[in-house]
Motif scaffolding. Sequence first.
Motif, mmCIF file in Angstrom:
data_model
loop_
_atom_site.group_PDB
_atom_site.id
_atom_site.type_symbol
_atom_site.label_atom_id
_atom_site.label_comp_id
_atom_site.label_asym_id
_atom_site.label_seq_id
_atom_site.Cartn_x
_atom_site.Cartn_y
_atom_site.Cartn_z
ATOM 1 N N ALA A 34 1.933 -7.387 -7.520
ATOM 2 C CA ALA A 34 1.718 -8.666 -8.191
ATOM 3 C C ALA A 34 0.364 -8.728 -8.895
ATOM 4 O O ALA A 34 0.067 -9.694 -9.576
ATOM 5 C CB ALA A 34 1.833 -9.815 -7.188
ATOM 6 N N ASN A 35 -0.451 -7.680 -8.741
ATOM 7 C CA ASN A 35 -1.743 -7.628 -9.429
ATOM 8 C C ASN A 35 -2.198 -6.171 -9.517
ATOM 9 O O ASN A 35 -1.584 -5.277 -8.923
ATOM 10 C CB ASN A 35 -2.783 -8.499 -8.716
ATOM 11 C CG ASN A 35 -3.057 -8.052 -7.303
ATOM 12 O OD1 ASN A 35 -3.537 -6.947 -7.069
ATOM 13 N ND2 ASN A 35 -2.754 -8.914 -6.335
ATOM 14 N N GLY A 36 -3.266 -5.961 -10.248
ATOM 15 C CA GLY A 36 -3.744 -4.600 -10.458
ATOM 16 C C GLY A 36 -4.210 -3.895 -9.202
ATOM 17 O O GLY A 36 -4.019 -2.682 -9.051
ATOM 18 N N HIS A 37 -4.811 -4.627 -8.273
ATOM 19 C CA HIS A 37 -5.253 -4.002 -7.017
ATOM 20 C C HIS A 37 -4.063 -3.478 -6.224
ATOM 21 O O HIS A 37 -4.099 -2.350 -5.714
ATOM 22 C CB HIS A 37 -6.048 -4.988 -6.164
ATOM 23 C CG HIS A 37 -7.416 -5.274 -6.682
ATOM 24 N ND1 HIS A 37 -8.375 -4.306 -6.856
ATOM 25 C CD2 HIS A 37 -7.990 -6.438 -7.084
ATOM 26 C CE1 HIS A 37 -9.479 -4.842 -7.334
ATOM 27 N NE2 HIS A 37 -9.271 -6.143 -7.498
ATOM 28 N N GLU A 38 -3.011 -4.287 -6.116
ATOM 29 C CA GLU A 38 -1.803 -3.836 -5.410
ATOM 30 C C GLU A 38 -1.196 -2.622 -6.112
ATOM 31 O O GLU A 38 -0.732 -1.687 -5.459
ATOM 32 C CB GLU A 38 -0.765 -4.955 -5.335
ATOM 33 C CG GLU A 38 -1.121 -6.070 -4.391
ATOM 34 C CD GLU A 38 -0.066 -7.178 -4.367
ATOM 35 O OE1 GLU A 38 1.028 -7.010 -4.957
ATOM 36 O OE2 GLU A 38 -0.351 -8.220 -3.759
ATOM 37 N N ALA A 39 -1.210 -2.640 -7.436
ATOM 38 C CA ALA A 39 -0.667 -1.505 -8.192
ATOM 39 C C ALA A 39 -1.415 -0.219 -7.862
ATOM 40 O O ALA A 39 -0.800 0.825 -7.613
ATOM 41 C CB ALA A 39 -0.730 -1.793 -9.687
ATOM 42 N N LEU A 40 -2.740 -0.290 -7.829
ATOM 43 C CA LEU A 40 -3.535 0.896 -7.512
ATOM 44 C C LEU A 40 -3.224 1.427 -6.117
ATOM 45 O O LEU A 40 -3.094 2.642 -5.914
ATOM 46 C CB LEU A 40 -5.025 0.581 -7.631
ATOM 47 C CG LEU A 40 -5.540 0.295 -9.046
ATOM 48 C CD1 LEU A 40 -6.989 -0.182 -8.997
ATOM 49 C CD2 LEU A 40 -5.395 1.505 -9.936
ATOM 50 N N GLN A 41 -3.091 0.525 -5.149
ATOM 51 C CA GLN A 41 -2.777 0.943 -3.780
ATOM 52 C C GLN A 41 -1.403 1.617 -3.716
ATOM 53 O O GLN A 41 -1.240 2.670 -3.093
ATOM 54 C CB GLN A 41 -2.806 -0.256 -2.840
ATOM 55 C CG GLN A 41 -4.194 -0.807 -2.608
ATOM 56 C CD GLN A 41 -4.164 -2.128 -1.839
ATOM 57 O OE1 GLN A 41 -3.147 -2.801 -1.745
ATOM 58 N NE2 GLN A 41 -5.319 -2.502 -1.296
ATOM 59 N N LEU A 42 -0.409 0.991 -4.346
ATOM 60 C CA LEU A 42 0.948 1.535 -4.297
ATOM 61 C C LEU A 42 1.077 2.851 -5.060
ATOM 62 O O LEU A 42 1.822 3.735 -4.655
ATOM 63 C CB LEU A 42 1.954 0.509 -4.818
ATOM 64 C CG LEU A 42 2.153 -0.702 -3.912
ATOM 65 C CD1 LEU A 42 2.983 -1.774 -4.614
ATOM 66 C CD2 LEU A 42 2.812 -0.281 -2.600
ATOM 67 N N ILE A 43 0.329 2.988 -6.135
ATOM 68 C CA ILE A 43 0.349 4.254 -6.878
ATOM 69 C C ILE A 43 -0.271 5.358 -6.033
ATOM 70 O O ILE A 43 0.247 6.473 -5.974
ATOM 71 C CB ILE A 43 -0.349 4.098 -8.245
ATOM 72 C CG1 ILE A 43 0.556 3.280 -9.170
ATOM 73 C CG2 ILE A 43 -0.686 5.454 -8.849
ATOM 74 C CD1 ILE A 43 -0.098 2.822 -10.452
ATOM 75 N N ALA A 44 -1.372 5.059 -5.352
ATOM 76 C CA ALA A 44 -1.999 6.057 -4.476
ATOM 77 C C ALA A 44 -1.049 6.484 -3.361
ATOM 78 O O ALA A 44 -0.995 7.660 -3.001
ATOM 79 C CB ALA A 44 -3.300 5.500 -3.894
ATOM 80 N N GLN A 45 -0.281 5.539 -2.825
ATOM 81 C CA GLN A 45 0.642 5.840 -1.731
ATOM 82 C C GLN A 45 1.897 6.578 -2.188
ATOM 83 O O GLN A 45 2.360 7.498 -1.523
ATOM 84 C CB GLN A 45 1.091 4.555 -1.035
ATOM 85 C CG GLN A 45 0.017 3.856 -0.257
ATOM 86 C CD GLN A 45 0.459 2.474 0.206
ATOM 87 O OE1 GLN A 45 1.581 2.043 -0.013
ATOM 88 N NE2 GLN A 45 -0.452 1.753 0.846
#
Length: 125
Positions: A34-45
């Motif tokens: 839902a935001n850029g921070h969540e996107a970065l976390q999910l991409i790393a995972q």
Amino acid sequence: MTTVLIADDQPMQRFGFRMLLESQDDMTVVGEAANGHEALQLIAQNQPDVALMDIRMPLLDGIEATRRIIRTGSRTRVLIVTTFDLDRYAYDGLRAGASGFLIKDALPEELLSGIRAVASGDAVV
């Protein structure tokens, strides 16, 4: 199989993208942010092949999230999908490292072919 992360602050928009993508035999959604921070976390995972990235999101916008994804050396390619048909957004997104830029009023077939093109290393504008 092309793996896709959806990053958009609008739940209904994410739902629509997910429904379209999961109707394809060659695509699977590995996460929603839902935001850029969540996107970065999910991409790393999850290391998806493609991230569908909205520009205007809370906490961290899609342009800065794209910049950070590229800076980390992630193999994830970014396709910016936005409601704003502004040259500045397209330019800023591509300059940040996005592989493509589509307007949300594009036809479903255009979005699907854009994802496939970006996943295979091509650019889409």
